[in-house]
Write a protein that holds these residues in place. Structure first.
Motif, PDB file in Angstrom:
ATOM      1  N   PRO A  63       0.859  -1.194   0.000  1.00 17.61           N
ATOM      2  CA  PRO A  63       0.000   0.000   0.000  1.00 17.61           C
ATOM      3  C   PRO A  63       0.890   1.237   0.000  1.00 17.61           C
ATOM      4  CG  PRO A  63       0.123  -0.950   2.200  1.00 17.61           C
ATOM      5  CD  PRO A  63       0.940  -1.837   1.316  1.00 17.61           C
ATOM      6  N   LEU A  64       0.365   2.348  -0.474  1.00 15.35           N
ATOM      7  CA  LEU A  64       1.158   3.585  -0.458  1.00 15.35           C
ATOM      8  C   LEU A  64       1.003   4.255   0.909  1.00 15.35           C
ATOM      9  CD1 LEU A  64       2.963   5.489  -2.076  1.00 15.35           C
ATOM     10  CD2 LEU A  64       0.900   6.743  -2.707  1.00 15.35           C
ATOM     11  N   THR A  65       2.100   4.297   1.657  1.00 13.91           N
ATOM     12  CA  THR A  65       2.086   4.928   2.986  1.00 13.91           C
ATOM     13  C   THR A  65       3.342   5.787   3.110  1.00 13.91           C
ATOM     14  OG1 THR A  65       3.392   3.172   4.031  1.00 13.91           O
ATOM     15  CG2 THR A  65       1.001   2.854   4.000  1.00 13.91           C
ATOM     16  N   LYS A  66       3.459   6.485   4.248  1.00 15.32           N
ATOM     17  CA  LYS A  66       4.674   7.302   4.489  1.00 15.32           C
ATOM     18  C   LYS A  66       5.914   6.418   4.387  1.00 15.32           C
ATOM     19  CE  LYS A  66       3.735   9.005   8.654  1.00 15.32           C
ATOM     20  NZ  LYS A  66       2.375   8.643   9.011  1.00 15.32           N
ATOM     21  N   GLU A  67       5.812   5.174   4.890  1.00 12.95           N
ATOM     22  CA  GLU A  67       6.993   4.290   4.915  1.00 12.95           C
ATOM     23  C   GLU A  67       7.324   3.718   3.540  1.00 12.95           C
ATOM     24  OE1 GLU A  67       4.447   3.786   7.203  1.00 12.95           O
ATOM     25  OE2 GLU A  67       5.555   4.883   8.764  1.00 12.95           O
ATOM     26  N   THR A  68       6.318   3.518   2.704  1.00  7.02           N
ATOM     27  CA  THR A  68       6.584   2.805   1.441  1.00  7.02           C
ATOM     28  C   THR A  68       6.746   3.736   0.235  1.00  7.02           C
ATOM     29  OG1 THR A  68       4.234   2.523   0.892  1.00  7.02           O
ATOM     30  CG2 THR A  68       5.241   0.809   2.266  1.00  7.02           C
ATOM     31  N   SER A  69       6.423   5.009   0.407  1.00  6.22           N
ATOM     32  CA  SER A  69       6.573   5.951  -0.702  1.00  6.22           C
ATOM     33  C   SER A  69       8.060   6.024  -1.091  1.00  6.22           C
ATOM     34  CB  SER A  69       6.059   7.320  -0.238  1.00  6.22           C
ATOM     35  OG  SER A  69       6.271   8.251  -1.241  1.00  6.22           O
ATOM     36  N   GLY A  70       8.362   5.875  -2.373  1.00  4.19           N
ATOM     37  CA  GLY A  70       9.761   5.954  -2.841  1.00  4.19           C
ATOM     38  C   GLY A  70      10.604   4.734  -2.508  1.00  4.19           C
ATOM     39  N   ILE A  71       9.954   3.633  -2.138  1.00  2.41           N
ATOM     40  CA  ILE A  71      10.726   2.443  -1.711  1.00  2.41           C
ATOM     41  C   ILE A  71      11.453   1.782  -2.889  1.00  2.41           C
ATOM     42  CG2 ILE A  71       8.812   0.766  -1.942  1.00  2.41           C
ATOM     43  CD1 ILE A  71       9.804  -0.405   0.776  1.00  2.41           C
ATOM     44  N   LEU A  72      10.926   1.973  -4.099  1.00  6.91           N
ATOM     45  CA  LEU A  72      11.568   1.361  -5.273  1.00  6.91           C
ATOM     46  C   LEU A  72      12.626   2.329  -5.787  1.00  6.91           C
ATOM     47  CD1 LEU A  72       8.331  -0.023  -7.024  1.00  6.91           C
ATOM     48  CD2 LEU A  72       9.930  -1.260  -5.534  1.00  6.91           C
ATOM     49  N   GLU A  73      13.808   2.234  -5.178  1.00  7.88           N
ATOM     50  CA  GLU A  73      14.880   3.177  -5.531  1.00  7.88           C
ATOM     51  C   GLU A  73      16.167   2.418  -5.809  1.00  7.88           C
ATOM     52  OE1 GLU A  73      17.259   4.167  -2.854  1.00  7.88           O
ATOM     53  OE2 GLU A  73      16.358   2.857  -1.365  1.00  7.88           O
ATOM     54  N   LEU A  74      17.178   3.147  -6.262  1.00  7.63           N
ATOM     55  CA  LEU A  74      18.403   2.531  -6.782  1.00  7.63           C
ATOM     56  C   LEU A  74      19.055   1.551  -5.801  1.00  7.63           C
ATOM     57  CD1 LEU A  74      20.204   2.452  -9.264  1.00  7.63           C
ATOM     58  CD2 LEU A  74      21.517   4.331  -8.286  1.00  7.63           C
ATOM     59  N   ASP A  75      19.163   1.934  -4.512  1.00  3.11           N
ATOM     60  CA  ASP A  75      19.814   1.044  -3.538  1.00  3.11           C
ATOM     61  C   ASP A  75      19.105  -0.303  -3.467  1.00  3.11           C
ATOM     62  OD1 ASP A  75      21.807   2.720  -2.896  1.00  3.11           O
ATOM     63  OD2 ASP A  75      20.898   3.476  -1.039  1.00  3.11           O
ATOM     64  N   VAL A  76      17.794  -0.257  -3.550  1.00  2.00           N
ATOM     65  CA  VAL A  76      17.008  -1.500  -3.530  1.00  2.00           C
ATOM     66  C   VAL A  76      17.285  -2.301  -4.805  1.00  2.00           C
ATOM     67  CG1 VAL A  76      14.611  -2.304  -3.816  1.00  2.00           C
ATOM     68  CG2 VAL A  76      15.214  -0.811  -1.900  1.00  2.00           C
ATOM     69  N   PHE A  77      17.274  -1.637  -5.958  1.00  2.00           N
ATOM     70  CA  PHE A  77      17.515  -2.352  -7.221  1.00  2.00           C
ATOM     71  C   PHE A  77      18.911  -3.010  -7.217  1.00  2.00           C
ATOM     72  CE2 PHE A  77      14.782   1.248  -9.200  1.00  2.00           C
ATOM     73  CZ  PHE A  77      13.619   0.634  -8.764  1.00  2.00           C
ATOM     74  N   LYS A  78      19.888  -2.298  -6.651  1.00  2.00           N
ATOM     75  CA  LYS A  78      21.263  -2.835  -6.651  1.00  2.00           C
ATOM     76  C   LYS A  78      21.398  -4.081  -5.787  1.00  2.00           C
ATOM     77  CE  LYS A  78      24.078   1.260  -7.533  1.00  2.00           C
ATOM     78  NZ  LYS A  78      24.770   2.377  -6.848  1.00  2.00           N
ATOM     79  N   LYS A  79      20.492  -4.252  -4.826  1.00  2.00           N
ATOM     80  CA  LYS A  79      20.580  -5.416  -3.934  1.00  2.00           C
ATOM     81  C   LYS A  79      19.915  -6.659  -4.521  1.00  2.00           C
ATOM     82  CE  LYS A  79      21.011  -2.681   0.232  1.00  2.00           C
ATOM     83  NZ  LYS A  79      20.281  -1.931   1.246  1.00  2.00           N
ATOM     84  N   LEU A  80      19.230  -6.502  -5.652  1.00  2.00           N
ATOM     85  CA  LEU A  80      18.563  -7.652  -6.264  1.00  2.00           C
ATOM     86  C   LEU A  80      19.593  -8.593  -6.882  1.00  2.00           C
ATOM     87  CD1 LEU A  80      15.640  -5.758  -8.028  1.00  2.00           C
ATOM     88  CD2 LEU A  80      15.416  -7.343  -6.089  1.00  2.00           C
TER      89      LEU A  80
END
Ligand code: NDP
Length: 297
Positions: free
Chosen positions: A184-201
């Motif tokens: 869901p879109l919340t304060k915590e999850t807004s912008g969660i899909l970002e470069l640092d996350v992609f690099k950890k995949l």
């Protein structure tokens, strides 16, 4: 007649329903049914007791300051929202694996060039958000022979799915090739899909965003594609919808775009639930699928 009004009246012909913007007497309205309504239209309904979203997402209700905090919020959750989403995500994965978009382009050019499908072993799926829809999608992908990881605030127990809680994000990402956002879109999850996350995949990596556009940092996606951190993406939701004609994403062959159609609420199927919640709101009892305002979903 409005299809929603028609479906609701089929459940209870005695309902008194007005369709915005033609609301004769705001004082009489106790229950509102909304989807991405314009700002300020819910001002001045003194007897409003509850509002339901027509879809699974409620971010549009939570950001509306015209809805008093005392008004209960609910959402629609019906089986077809889960099955449609499962089919959409599976289709997005298969299109990626079998180069569907590239072959469509090649046909346009009458150009023959073969690519080996991405092997299933390189397609471990990681689902962010194991709620009503995320857990159903996880089970559907398992049935279709995919290895599936899942991540949620609290740890889940879904047979065959490797589940991680909040603290296990890095491990979840390191075991995932295809990242699917169903948060869901919340304060915590807004912008969660970002470069640092992609690099950890785990490479080769691919992104599917079917939750909300604001989960994604758009410029990070472009950078991740250009630097081959991601092989491609399939997006159903965008920061701005409709996606503007001059948006960068349109010209990227490795971004598949659908116009927020992954899973659509069927009025006929949802009407019974909405009428039940209307009656519950009149009795002052807890609504079905009531939203926790603190959590934001
Ligand atoms: P639910 O509310 O049922 O589930 C949300 C899940 O996300 C839960 O597992 C929850 O964890 C987890 N979560 C919430 N916040 C966090 C966080 N900060 N960190 C980790 N996990 C978190 O949602 P649904 O499954 O019904 O729907 C998900 C979203 O899908 C909707 O909000 C909507 O945006 C989108 N959607 C898109 C559609 C489309 O057509 N593109 C159609 C329908 C829905 P926990 O279980 O621990 O609470």
């Amino acid at each position: 007649m409005n299809p929603w009004k028609e479906a609701l009246l089929r459940i209870d012909a005695n309902l008194d329903i007005e369709v915005w913007p033609r609301v004769e007497n705001k004082d009489r309205v106790t229950f509102a049914v909304c989807w991405n309504h314009p700002k300020k239209v819910l001002d001045g309904y003194p007897n409003l007791k509850a509002v339901t979203s027509l879809g699974a997402g409620v971010d549009h209700l939570l950001k509306d300051v015209a809805i008093p905090k005392s008004v209960k919020l609910a959402r629609v959750m019906i089986p077809s929202l889960k099955t449609q989403m499962g089919e959409y995500v599976l289709n997005a994965i298969q299109n990626y694996r079998f180069y569907t978009a590239r072959y469509v382009d090649q046909k346009r050019e009458a150009y023959w060039s073969k690519h080996n499908p991405v092997p299933k072993e390189d397609c471990t799926v990681g689902i962010m958000g194991l709620g009503e829809i995320g857990s159903a999608v996880a089970e559907w992908l398992l049935v279709n022979g995919y290895e599936v990881n899942g991540w949620s605030r609290s740890k889940k127990n879904i047979g065959g799915v490797q589940c991680f809680d909040d603290s296990g994000l890095d491990e979840f990402l390191s075991r995932t090739n295809i990242l699917v956002c169903l948060l869901p879109l919340t304060k915590e999850t807004s912008g969660i899909l970002e470069l640092d996350v992609f690099k950890k995949l785990k490479p080769p990596a691919f992104l599917i965003n079917v939750a909300r556009g604001t989960h994604l940092v758009e410029e990070d996606l472009i950078y991740a594609l250009d630097t081959k951190v991601l092989q491609g993406a399939c997006l159903d939701v965008f920061e701005e919808e409709p996606l503007p004609a001059n948006h960068l994403f349109w010209n990227r062959p490795n971004i598949m775009i659908t116009p927020h159609t992954a899973s659509i609420t069927d009025p006929e199927e949802a009407a019974e639930l909405i009428v039940e919640n209307y009656k519950r709101s009149l009795s002052g009892i807890e609504l079905l699928n009531e939203v926790d305002r603190e959590l934001g979903y």
